[in-house]
Design an enzyme around this catalytic site. Structure first.
Site: not given
Length: 308
Positions: A114-116
């Site tokens: 969900g982030e990188m």
């Protein structure tokens, strides 16, 4: 754990008095430039859609002005993006303090879903496949691209992201005329009300963990609780860490709205109101609040010789 200490003397004993930012460190230029390039490279993310610079905009105070940035999947991240400027001076990284170094921060961000949303094996392969990176890492590190050198280069660049020469820094260095009378009064009120109990040291914050809602239930009043609101509890599972967060640095605070881990305060005025109500349990006069805000605006520094 310190909850609230409106005593200036004790605050200084814990975290030190306010001091000017140090000069930008002179680090290995080849590693700095590699880190700068990586910071802007979307190949660090799983689908090559996001770079560090996508959320940490160096032209927007090191954040992005969003309540919550969008991750690699196009969905909002759990917390507001803090500024990358002066982050190297924080005693821990992330709102919940789960990383102790910039290298560890990079490690976690790149692979977090969900982030990188990537993994380091993929990132190393992508970067090592680029001839210019291969040559750059060979020159800067004397070895091939690997996870360690990638993280080191990113951290080395971030350590240069200091913003010295704020007007307040110049005041601390002896230029007592650079602040207006009202700004000096604002600094005095900042100390007298006890703000300096948590926002102290060289980064004017960033050097302790603190419960959000010492003198009131911020989360009950705000409503719509989220897992991210548990703060450091999500890291330790310790009940005493429920709703505990790293105290943010106030440097450049006037240009990094919105505020708090949830981005719930859209303006500096709103953030000051929340701090007085839930952390200090006091109601400032209208004049005192205005003076403190004027003082906070003197904390905006410069990067590469230009004001933020």
């Amino acid at each position: 754990m310190l909850l609230l200490v409106p005593s200036i003397g004790l605050a200084q004993a814990i975290g030190g008095p306010l001091t000017p930012l140090p000069a930008v460190p002179a680090l290995a230029p080849e590693r700095v430039e590699l880190g700068r390039k990586l910071f802007n490279d979307p190949r660090l993310s799983s689908n090559a859609s996001l770079a560090c610079a996508s959320c940490h905009r160096l032209d927007q105070g090191g954040a992005d002005g969003q309540v919550r940035s969008l991750g690699v999947d196009g969905k909002p991240l759990p917390v507001n993006t803090p500024s990358v400027f002066n982050a190297s001076l924080n005693f821990r990284q992330f709102w919940d303090g789960r990383a102790q170094t910039l290298e560890e921060q990079a490690h976690l961000v790149v692979q977090r879903p969900g982030e990188m949303g990537s993994d380091w094996q993929v990132v190393v392969q992508r970067i090592a496949a680029d001839p210019s990176y291969r040559a750059g890492f060979a020159k800067a590190y004397g070895k091939a691209v690997d996870e360690h050198t990638l993280q080191d280069a990113l951290a080395t660049f971030q350590r240069t992201l200091l913003t010295p020469d704020s007007r307040f820094d110049r005041y601390l260095q002896g230029d007592t005329e650079i602040l207006s009378k009202d700004e000096k009064y604002g600094y005095a009120r900042f100390q007298e009300y006890g703000c300096i109990a948590c926002h102290q040291g060289v980064n004017i914050g960033g050097n302790m963990l603190q419960k959000f809602g010492v003198l009131g239930d911020f989360f009950a009043d705000r409503g719509n609780p989220t897992p991210a609101d548990l703060g450091r509890f999500n890291v330790t599972g310790d009940e005493e860490d429920r709703h505990v967060f790293k105290v943010p640095s106030l440097r450049n605070v006037a240009v990094t709205a919105p505020y708090f881990h949830d981005g719930s305060a859209p303006t500096l005025e709103a953030a000051v109101d929340v701090m007085f109500r839930y952390q200090l349990g006091r109601t400032p006069s209208t004049d005192d609040k205005a003076l403190i805000i004027q003082f906070l605006k003197t904390l905006t520094g410069e990067w590469e010789g230009k004001p933020l």
